[in-house]
Design an enzyme around this catalytic site. Sequence first.
Site, PDB file in Angstrom:
ATOM      1  N   CYS A 193       0.842  -1.204   0.000  1.00  9.23           N
ATOM      2  CA  CYS A 193       0.000   0.000   0.000  1.00  9.23           C
ATOM      3  C   CYS A 193       0.874   1.250   0.000  1.00  9.23           C
ATOM      4  O   CYS A 193       1.905   1.295   0.658  1.00  9.23           O
ATOM      5  CB  CYS A 193      -0.890   0.031   1.243  1.00  9.23           C
ATOM      6  SG  CYS A 193      -2.383  -0.920   1.066  1.00  9.23           S
ATOM      7  N   ASP A 211     -11.439  -6.548  22.014  1.00  7.43           N
ATOM      8  CA  ASP A 211     -10.466  -6.493  23.105  1.00  7.43           C
ATOM      9  C   ASP A 211     -11.036  -5.789  24.330  1.00  7.43           C
ATOM     10  O   ASP A 211     -10.851  -6.246  25.457  1.00  7.43           O
ATOM     11  CB  ASP A 211      -9.193  -5.786  22.643  1.00  7.43           C
ATOM     12  CG  ASP A 211      -8.180  -5.658  23.767  1.00  7.43           C
ATOM     13  OD1 ASP A 211      -7.783  -6.700  24.331  1.00  7.43           O
ATOM     14  OD2 ASP A 211      -7.795  -4.521  24.101  1.00  7.43           O
TER      15      ASP A 211
END
Length: 168
Positions: free
Chosen positions: A84, A136
């Site tokens: 990228c 999380d």
Amino acid sequence: MQDPFPKNSANLTHLDGQGQAQMVDVSDKVQTIRQAVAEAQVRMLPATLAAIQAGNTPKGDVLATARLAGIMAAKQTANLIPLCHPLPLQKVAVEITPDPQLPGYQIRATVKTKAETGVEMEALTAVSIAALTLYDMAKALEKSMQIESIRLVSKTGGKSGDYFPPAP
């Protein structure tokens, strides 16, 4: 049988003539306004959804943390995805919406730039990391949450034109 994806295919822009990975040369492309929208879902028990909405979580503000993580992730995409391009991002917005029908949360990221290449990967990275962060932050309440349906919703601008896939 003929290989449907020959190594020198013009469609495989991240491969050189020998099939080796390369970062695409975008130096001849014109800078244009480009935008991408991606989404993801985090499915959870109704009790977990209720606890997050009420702010009853051991780690603090789940949604604010996940939203910021998504924004930060979009800005780090070039460091995470090997081929990228690093891009100047003019806008990164992450929306996290409760969905009692799921039950869970819908996550949507909108990323915008004026550059030579698109921001699809930045939008997909934003929703992915926002979803992982939500997991999380809430895993003490439920470890069986599921991250689902990470997908590109739209892409506008650039040489290849606009893209609006059919709804799932």
